[in-house]
Design an enzyme around this catalytic site. Sequence first.
Site, PDB file in Angstrom:
ATOM      1  N   ALA A 129      34.494  58.569  81.893  1.00 35.29           N
ATOM      2  CA  ALA A 129      35.203  59.748  82.419  1.00 35.29           C
ATOM      3  C   ALA A 129      34.998  60.705  82.822  1.00 35.29           C
ATOM      4  CB  ALA A 129      34.832  60.572  80.553  1.00 35.29           C
ATOM      5  N   CYS A 130      34.216  60.000  83.860  1.00 35.56           N
ATOM      6  CA  CYS A 130      33.916  61.638  85.343  1.00 35.56           C
ATOM      7  C   CYS A 130      35.173  60.988  86.241  1.00 35.56           C
ATOM      8  CB  CYS A 130      32.246  60.693  85.695  1.00 35.56           C
ATOM      9  SG  CYS A 130      31.962  61.148  87.530  1.00 35.56           S
ATOM     10  N   ILE A 131      35.114  62.216  87.010  1.00 36.70           N
ATOM     11  CA  ILE A 131      35.821  62.420  88.130  1.00 36.70           C
ATOM     12  C   ILE A 131      35.685  63.207  88.905  1.00 36.70           C
ATOM     13  CG2 ILE A 131      38.077  62.128  87.303  1.00 36.70           C
ATOM     14  CD1 ILE A 131      38.669  65.164  86.947  1.00 36.70           C
ATOM     15  N   GLY A 165      29.567  57.716  85.423  1.00 31.64           N
ATOM     16  CA  GLY A 165      30.408  57.623  83.896  1.00 31.64           C
ATOM     17  C   GLY A 165      31.850  57.624  84.169  1.00 31.64           C
TER      18      GLY A 165
END
Length: 330
Positions: free
Chosen positions: A179-181, A177
Amino acid sequence: MSNYFSMEAFDYNDIQLVPNKCIIKSRKEADTSVKFGNRTFKIPVVPANMQSVINEQLAIWLAQNDYYYVMHRFQPEKRADFIKMMHDKKLFASISVGIKDEEYTFIDELVKQDLIPEYITIDVAHGHSDYVIKMIKYIKDKMPDSFLTAGNVATPEAVRELENAGADATKVGVGPGRACITKLKTGFGTGGWQLAALRMCSKAASKPIIADGGIRYNGDIAKSVRFGASMVMIGSMLAGHEESPGNVIKIDGKVYKQYWGSASEVQKGGHHNVEGKQLLVPYRGSIKDTLKEMQEDLQSSISYAGGKNLQSIRLVDYVIVKSSIMNGDI
Ligand SMILES: NC(=O)C1=CN([C@@H]2O[C@H](COP(=O)(O)OP(=O)(O)OC[C@H]3O[C@@H](n4cnc5c(N)ncnc54)[C@H](OP(=O)(O)O)[C@@H]3O)[C@@H](O)[C@H]2O)C=CC1
Ligand SMILES: Nc1nc2c(ncn2[C@@H]2O[C@H](COP(=O)(O)O)[C@@H](O)[C@H]2O)c(=O)[nH]1
Protein backbone atom coordinates in the site's frame (compact mmCIF):
# COMPACT_ATOMS: atom_id res chain seq x y z
CA MET A 1 29.30 6.92 5.08
CA SER A 2 28.45 3.60 3.50
CA ASN A 3 29.09 2.90 -0.14
CA TYR A 4 25.96 1.36 -1.62
CA PHE A 5 27.17 1.54 -5.23
CA SER A 6 28.96 -1.79 -5.09
CA MET A 7 26.13 -3.49 -3.23
CA GLU A 8 24.30 -6.41 -4.78
CA ALA A 9 20.67 -5.29 -5.09
CA PHE A 10 18.11 -8.08 -5.10
CA ASP A 11 14.61 -8.76 -3.86
CA TYR A 12 12.40 -11.74 -3.00
CA ASN A 13 11.74 -12.50 -6.69
CA ASP A 14 15.44 -12.65 -7.50
CA ILE A 15 16.44 -15.38 -5.07
CA GLN A 16 16.09 -19.13 -4.75
CA LEU A 17 17.35 -21.04 -1.73
CA VAL A 18 19.39 -24.17 -2.41
CA PRO A 19 18.12 -27.46 -0.92
CA ASN A 20 20.14 -29.64 1.44
CA LYS A 21 19.64 -33.32 2.21
CA CYS A 22 16.47 -33.90 4.22
CA ILE A 23 16.95 -35.34 7.72
CA ILE A 24 13.34 -35.68 8.89
CA LYS A 25 10.77 -38.38 8.18
CA SER A 26 7.82 -35.97 8.05
CA ARG A 27 7.46 -32.20 7.70
CA LYS A 28 5.42 -32.34 10.91
CA GLU A 29 8.72 -32.85 12.77
CA ALA A 30 9.98 -29.42 11.64
CA ASP A 31 9.82 -26.83 14.42
CA THR A 32 8.79 -23.36 13.21
CA SER A 33 8.70 -21.73 16.65
CA VAL A 34 10.64 -18.57 17.40
CA LYS A 35 11.59 -16.80 20.62
CA PHE A 36 10.97 -13.08 20.44
CA GLY A 37 11.41 -11.18 23.70
CA ASN A 38 10.52 -13.46 26.59
CA ARG A 39 7.94 -15.45 24.67
CA THR A 40 7.95 -18.19 22.11
CA PHE A 41 5.61 -17.94 19.15
CA LYS A 42 4.36 -20.58 16.69
CA ILE A 43 5.77 -18.94 13.57
CA PRO A 44 8.02 -15.95 12.79
CA VAL A 45 5.11 -14.01 11.32
CA VAL A 46 3.34 -10.95 12.68
CA PRO A 47 0.38 -9.16 11.05
CA ALA A 48 1.23 -5.54 10.27
CA ASN A 49 0.28 -2.99 12.92
CA MET A 50 -2.13 -1.30 10.53
CA GLN A 51 -5.77 -0.46 11.13
CA SER A 52 -6.70 -2.41 7.98
CA VAL A 53 -4.94 -5.54 9.26
CA ILE A 54 -5.49 -5.88 13.00
CA ASN A 55 -8.17 -5.03 15.55
CA GLU A 56 -8.76 -5.94 19.20
CA GLN A 57 -10.62 -9.17 18.45
CA LEU A 58 -7.89 -10.47 16.19
CA ALA A 59 -5.22 -9.43 18.70
CA ILE A 60 -6.96 -11.50 21.39
CA TRP A 61 -7.17 -14.55 19.12
CA LEU A 62 -3.53 -14.24 18.07
CA ALA A 63 -2.30 -13.91 21.65
CA GLN A 64 -4.48 -16.82 22.79
CA ASN A 65 -3.04 -18.98 20.04
CA ASP A 66 0.67 -18.21 20.53
CA TYR A 67 1.08 -15.84 17.61
CA TYR A 68 2.92 -12.55 17.99
CA TYR A 69 0.86 -9.44 17.28
CA VAL A 70 1.36 -5.66 17.43
CA MET A 71 -1.75 -3.51 17.90
CA HIS A 72 -1.86 -0.39 15.72
CA ARG A 73 -1.68 3.14 17.17
CA PHE A 74 -4.46 4.83 15.21
CA GLN A 75 -7.00 4.96 18.05
CA PRO A 76 -4.57 6.33 20.62
CA GLU A 77 -7.20 6.91 23.29
CA LYS A 78 -8.04 3.17 23.37
CA ARG A 79 -4.51 1.91 24.04
CA ALA A 80 -4.55 2.03 27.86
CA ASP A 81 -7.86 0.15 28.02
CA PHE A 82 -6.50 -2.33 25.49
CA ILE A 83 -3.55 -3.18 27.74
CA LYS A 84 -5.87 -3.53 30.73
CA MET A 85 -8.26 -5.76 28.77
CA MET A 86 -5.44 -8.04 27.57
CA HIS A 87 -4.00 -8.32 31.08
CA ASP A 88 -7.48 -9.08 32.54
CA LYS A 89 -7.59 -11.98 30.08
CA LYS A 90 -4.07 -13.01 31.19
CA LEU A 91 -2.74 -12.30 27.70
CA PHE A 92 0.34 -10.33 26.70
CA ALA A 93 -0.17 -6.73 25.60
CA SER A 94 1.69 -5.40 22.55
CA ILE A 95 1.09 -1.81 21.47
CA SER A 96 2.47 0.77 19.05
CA VAL A 97 3.50 4.35 19.77
CA GLY A 98 4.60 7.33 17.70
CA ILE A 99 7.08 10.05 18.62
CA LYS A 100 4.99 13.18 18.97
CA ASP A 101 4.94 15.10 22.27
CA GLU A 102 1.66 13.59 23.43
CA GLU A 103 3.19 10.11 23.29
CA TYR A 104 5.48 11.03 26.20
CA THR A 105 2.41 11.96 28.24
CA PHE A 106 0.85 8.63 27.23
CA ILE A 107 3.89 6.67 28.46
CA ASP A 108 3.83 8.63 31.75
CA GLU A 109 0.13 7.84 32.15
CA LEU A 110 0.70 4.11 31.59
CA VAL A 111 3.47 4.07 34.21
CA LYS A 112 1.27 5.96 36.66
CA GLN A 113 -1.52 3.40 36.20
CA ASP A 114 0.95 0.50 36.29
CA LEU A 115 -0.20 -0.60 32.84
CA ILE A 116 3.06 -1.94 31.46
CA PRO A 117 2.76 -3.68 28.07
CA GLU A 118 5.00 -6.67 27.46
CA TYR A 119 5.84 -5.35 23.97
CA ILE A 120 6.05 -1.81 22.57
CA THR A 121 6.77 -0.87 18.97
CA ILE A 122 7.84 2.63 17.97
CA ASP A 123 6.21 2.88 14.56
CA VAL A 124 7.20 5.77 12.31
CA ALA A 125 7.98 6.05 8.61
CA HIS A 126 11.55 7.29 9.04
CA GLY A 127 12.93 5.59 12.13
CA HIS A 128 16.53 6.75 11.75
CA SER A 129 15.97 9.94 13.66
CA ASP A 130 17.07 11.64 16.88
CA TYR A 131 13.41 11.90 17.85
CA VAL A 132 13.07 8.12 17.69
CA ILE A 133 16.28 7.72 19.69
CA LYS A 134 14.91 10.11 22.30
CA MET A 135 11.70 8.05 22.53
CA ILE A 136 13.64 4.77 22.81
CA LYS A 137 15.62 6.17 25.74
CA TYR A 138 12.49 7.52 27.40
CA ILE A 139 10.59 4.24 27.14
CA LYS A 140 13.54 2.10 28.27
CA ASP A 141 13.98 4.40 31.26
CA LYS A 142 10.30 4.35 32.26
CA MET A 143 9.48 0.75 31.25
CA PRO A 144 12.72 -1.23 31.32
CA ASP A 145 10.88 -4.57 31.32
CA SER A 146 8.93 -3.96 28.12
CA PHE A 147 10.47 -5.44 24.96
CA LEU A 148 10.96 -2.45 22.67
CA THR A 149 11.07 -2.62 18.87
CA ALA A 150 11.92 0.55 16.93
CA GLY A 151 11.54 1.36 13.24
CA ASN A 152 11.30 1.57 10.39
CA VAL A 153 14.81 1.76 9.06
CA ALA A 154 16.73 0.81 5.92
CA THR A 155 20.43 0.86 6.75
CA PRO A 156 23.00 -0.82 9.02
CA GLU A 157 23.86 2.58 10.51
CA ALA A 158 20.26 3.05 11.58
CA VAL A 159 20.05 -0.43 13.08
CA ARG A 160 23.19 0.17 15.13
CA GLU A 161 22.07 3.58 16.36
CA LEU A 162 18.64 2.37 17.47
CA GLU A 163 20.14 -0.70 19.14
CA ASN A 164 22.72 1.47 20.91
CA ALA A 165 19.97 3.75 22.13
CA GLY A 166 18.37 0.74 23.82
CA ALA A 167 15.96 -0.81 21.29
CA ASP A 168 15.59 -4.57 21.85
CA ALA A 169 14.77 -5.13 18.17
CA THR A 170 14.61 -3.06 14.99
CA LYS A 171 12.15 -3.12 12.12
CA VAL A 172 13.59 -2.95 8.61
CA GLY A 173 11.66 -1.79 5.55
CA VAL A 174 11.11 1.68 4.16
CA GLY A 175 8.84 1.67 1.15
CA PRO A 176 8.48 -1.99 0.09
CA GLY A 177 4.85 -2.30 1.25
CA ARG A 178 1.96 -3.11 -1.05
CA ALA A 179 0.00 0.00 0.00
CA CYS A 180 3.12 2.14 -0.11
CA ILE A 181 3.79 5.05 -2.43
CA THR A 182 6.82 6.39 -0.54
CA LYS A 183 9.13 5.14 -3.28
CA LEU A 184 7.13 7.03 -5.91
CA LYS A 185 6.50 10.21 -3.97
CA THR A 186 9.93 10.65 -2.36
CA GLY A 187 12.34 8.56 -4.43
CA PHE A 188 13.63 6.86 -1.24
CA GLY A 189 13.46 3.44 0.30
CA THR A 190 14.06 -0.27 0.01
CA GLY A 191 11.37 -0.93 -2.62
CA GLY A 192 12.85 -3.43 -5.09
CA TRP A 193 15.80 -4.33 -2.84
CA GLN A 194 14.15 -5.06 0.52
CA LEU A 195 15.81 -8.46 0.81
CA ALA A 196 19.26 -7.01 0.14
CA ALA A 197 18.59 -4.27 2.70
CA LEU A 198 17.57 -6.92 5.20
CA ARG A 199 20.80 -8.82 4.55
CA MET A 200 22.89 -5.69 5.06
CA CYS A 201 21.03 -4.68 8.22
CA SER A 202 21.12 -8.12 9.79
CA LYS A 203 24.90 -8.29 9.35
CA ALA A 204 25.17 -5.15 11.46
CA ALA A 205 22.54 -6.14 14.01
CA SER A 206 23.29 -7.60 17.42
CA LYS A 207 19.60 -7.92 18.30
CA PRO A 208 16.56 -9.34 16.47
CA ILE A 209 15.25 -7.79 13.27
CA ILE A 210 11.68 -7.69 11.99
CA ALA A 211 11.56 -7.71 8.18
CA ASP A 212 8.65 -5.44 7.28
CA GLY A 213 6.93 -5.24 3.90
CA GLY A 214 7.16 -6.82 0.47
CA ILE A 215 6.06 -10.37 1.31
CA ARG A 216 4.00 -11.66 -1.64
CA TYR A 217 4.31 -15.45 -1.27
CA ASN A 218 4.70 -17.79 1.70
CA GLY A 219 8.20 -18.70 0.48
CA ASP A 220 9.26 -15.10 1.07
CA ILE A 221 9.01 -15.80 4.81
CA ALA A 222 11.74 -18.45 4.56
CA LYS A 223 13.81 -16.08 2.41
CA SER A 224 13.48 -13.38 5.08
CA VAL A 225 14.65 -15.83 7.75
CA ARG A 226 17.60 -16.81 5.53
CA PHE A 227 18.66 -13.17 5.30
CA GLY A 228 18.46 -12.52 9.02
CA ALA A 229 14.88 -11.84 10.09
CA SER A 230 13.66 -13.11 13.45
CA MET A 231 10.12 -12.01 12.61
CA VAL A 232 8.39 -11.11 9.37
CA MET A 233 5.70 -8.42 9.34
CA ILE A 234 2.97 -8.91 6.75
CA GLY A 235 0.21 -6.53 5.66
CA SER A 236 -1.49 -7.20 2.33
CA MET A 237 -1.31 -11.01 2.53
CA LEU A 238 -3.07 -10.96 5.91
CA ALA A 239 -5.62 -8.22 5.16
CA GLY A 240 -8.13 -10.16 3.09
CA HIS A 241 -9.62 -12.35 5.78
CA GLU A 242 -12.94 -12.79 7.51
CA GLU A 243 -11.30 -11.41 10.67
CA SER A 244 -9.63 -8.46 8.89
CA PRO A 245 -11.03 -4.98 9.66
CA GLY A 246 -11.55 -3.81 6.05
CA ASN A 247 -14.99 -3.73 4.42
CA VAL A 248 -16.05 -6.53 2.10
CA ILE A 249 -16.45 -5.36 -1.51
CA LYS A 250 -18.03 -7.45 -4.28
CA ILE A 251 -17.15 -6.76 -7.92
CA ASP A 252 -18.38 -8.98 -10.78
CA GLY A 253 -19.03 -11.86 -8.41
CA LYS A 254 -15.55 -11.67 -6.88
CA VAL A 255 -15.09 -10.81 -3.21
CA TYR A 256 -12.43 -8.44 -1.92
CA LYS A 257 -11.48 -6.61 1.26
CA GLN A 258 -10.21 -3.06 1.59
CA TYR A 259 -6.56 -2.64 2.52
CA TRP A 260 -5.25 0.86 3.15
CA GLY A 261 -1.84 2.25 4.07
CA SER A 262 -1.24 3.83 7.46
CA ALA A 263 -0.05 6.99 5.69
CA SER A 264 -2.91 6.97 3.17
CA GLU A 265 -5.51 9.69 2.81
CA VAL A 266 -8.11 7.22 4.16
CA GLN A 267 -6.12 6.71 7.37
CA LYS A 268 -5.03 10.33 7.80
CA GLY A 269 -8.36 11.87 6.91
CA GLY A 270 -6.44 14.51 4.96
CA HIS A 271 -4.03 14.87 2.09
CA HIS A 272 -0.84 16.13 3.75
CA ASN A 273 2.26 13.95 3.55
CA VAL A 274 0.32 11.08 2.04
CA GLU A 275 2.63 8.12 1.39
CA GLY A 276 0.08 5.33 1.14
CA LYS A 277 -2.92 4.24 -0.87
CA GLN A 278 -6.02 2.10 -0.52
CA LEU A 279 -6.50 -1.03 -2.62
CA LEU A 280 -8.58 -4.18 -2.73
CA VAL A 281 -7.14 -7.56 -1.81
CA PRO A 282 -8.88 -10.86 -2.63
CA TYR A 283 -11.00 -12.33 0.16
CA ARG A 284 -9.22 -15.42 1.54
CA GLY A 285 -11.51 -16.91 4.21
CA SER A 286 -10.27 -17.29 7.78
CA ILE A 287 -6.86 -16.00 8.84
CA LYS A 288 -6.50 -19.16 10.92
CA ASP A 289 -6.21 -21.22 7.73
CA THR A 290 -3.73 -18.82 6.14
CA LEU A 291 -1.49 -18.83 9.23
CA LYS A 292 -1.68 -22.63 9.34
CA GLU A 293 -0.69 -22.80 5.67
CA MET A 294 2.22 -20.43 6.33
CA GLN A 295 3.36 -22.75 9.11
CA GLU A 296 3.12 -25.84 6.90
CA ASP A 297 5.02 -24.15 4.07
CA LEU A 298 7.69 -23.09 6.56
CA GLN A 299 7.93 -26.69 7.78
CA SER A 300 8.58 -27.70 4.16
CA SER A 301 11.20 -24.95 3.92
CA ILE A 302 12.95 -26.36 6.99
CA SER A 303 12.91 -29.80 5.40
CA TYR A 304 14.45 -28.43 2.18
CA ALA A 305 17.04 -26.65 4.32
CA GLY A 306 18.08 -30.05 5.67
CA GLY A 307 17.28 -29.27 9.28
CA LYS A 308 14.71 -29.48 12.03
CA ASN A 309 14.15 -25.84 12.94
CA LEU A 310 14.36 -22.26 11.64
CA GLN A 311 18.07 -22.03 12.35
CA SER A 312 18.71 -24.47 9.49
CA ILE A 313 17.21 -22.00 6.98
CA ARG A 314 19.74 -19.34 8.06
CA LEU A 315 22.59 -21.57 6.88
CA VAL A 316 21.48 -22.49 3.36
CA ASP A 317 23.11 -21.30 0.16
CA TYR A 318 21.20 -19.14 -2.26
CA VAL A 319 21.32 -18.28 -5.93
CA ILE A 320 20.48 -14.93 -7.49
CA VAL A 321 18.21 -15.64 -10.48
CA LYS A 322 17.06 -12.05 -11.19
CA SER A 323 13.27 -12.02 -11.46
CA SER A 324 13.14 -15.39 -13.20
CA ILE A 325 11.82 -17.57 -10.37
CA MET A 326 8.33 -17.53 -11.89
CA ASN A 327 9.76 -19.16 -15.00
CA GLY A 328 6.76 -17.96 -16.99
CA ASP A 329 4.31 -19.67 -14.59
CA ILE A 330 2.20 -16.59 -13.80
N1 LIG B 1 7.34 1.37 6.39
C1 LIG B 1 7.20 2.37 5.56
O1 LIG B 1 7.80 2.45 4.51
C2 LIG B 1 6.27 3.49 5.88
C3 LIG B 1 5.34 3.36 6.86
N2 LIG B 1 4.45 4.35 7.13
C4 LIG B 1 3.49 4.15 8.21
O2 LIG B 1 2.54 5.20 8.23
C5 LIG B 1 2.20 5.56 9.56
C6 LIG B 1 2.40 7.03 9.75
O3 LIG B 1 3.78 7.28 9.77
P1 LIG B 1 4.43 8.68 10.15
O4 LIG B 1 3.99 9.66 9.13
O5 LIG B 1 5.87 8.50 10.38
O6 LIG B 1 3.78 8.95 11.56
P2 LIG B 1 3.56 10.28 12.33
O7 LIG B 1 2.46 11.03 11.69
O8 LIG B 1 3.43 9.93 13.75
O9 LIG B 1 4.91 11.08 12.07
C7 LIG B 1 6.11 10.83 12.75
C8 LIG B 1 6.79 12.10 13.21
O10 LIG B 1 8.03 12.26 12.53
C9 LIG B 1 8.06 13.52 11.81
N3 LIG B 1 8.74 13.28 10.53
C10 LIG B 1 9.85 13.91 10.07
N4 LIG B 1 10.22 13.44 8.88
C11 LIG B 1 9.36 12.50 8.56
C12 LIG B 1 9.21 11.65 7.44
N5 LIG B 1 10.04 11.68 6.39
N6 LIG B 1 8.18 10.81 7.43
C13 LIG B 1 7.32 10.77 8.45
N7 LIG B 1 7.41 11.54 9.55
C14 LIG B 1 8.42 12.40 9.60
C15 LIG B 1 6.58 13.87 11.68
O11 LIG B 1 6.40 15.26 11.58
P3 LIG B 1 5.60 15.87 10.31
O12 LIG B 1 4.40 15.02 10.08
O13 LIG B 1 5.27 17.26 10.74
O14 LIG B 1 6.58 15.81 9.19
C16 LIG B 1 5.99 13.36 12.96
O15 LIG B 1 6.24 14.23 14.04
C17 LIG B 1 3.08 4.68 10.47
O16 LIG B 1 2.33 3.57 10.88
C18 LIG B 1 4.20 4.23 9.56
O17 LIG B 1 4.71 2.98 9.92
C19 LIG B 1 4.47 5.53 6.44
C20 LIG B 1 5.34 5.71 5.41
C21 LIG B 1 6.36 4.74 5.10
N1 LIG C 1 5.09 3.68 2.59
C1 LIG C 1 4.07 3.20 3.29
N2 LIG C 1 4.23 2.04 3.92
C2 LIG C 1 3.21 1.61 4.63
C3 LIG C 1 2.00 2.29 4.73
N3 LIG C 1 1.17 1.61 5.53
C4 LIG C 1 1.87 0.53 5.92
N4 LIG C 1 3.09 0.52 5.39
C5 LIG C 1 4.14 -0.48 5.53
O1 LIG C 1 3.81 -1.63 4.74
C6 LIG C 1 3.96 -2.80 5.53
C7 LIG C 1 3.14 -3.95 5.00
O2 LIG C 1 3.61 -4.30 3.72
P1 LIG C 1 2.96 -5.44 2.79
O3 LIG C 1 3.84 -5.48 1.60
O4 LIG C 1 3.01 -6.72 3.58
O5 LIG C 1 1.57 -5.04 2.47
C8 LIG C 1 3.56 -2.31 6.91
O6 LIG C 1 3.96 -3.17 7.95
C9 LIG C 1 4.24 -0.95 6.97
O7 LIG C 1 5.57 -1.00 7.32
C10 LIG C 1 1.86 3.51 4.02
O8 LIG C 1 0.81 4.16 4.03
N5 LIG C 1 2.92 3.93 3.32
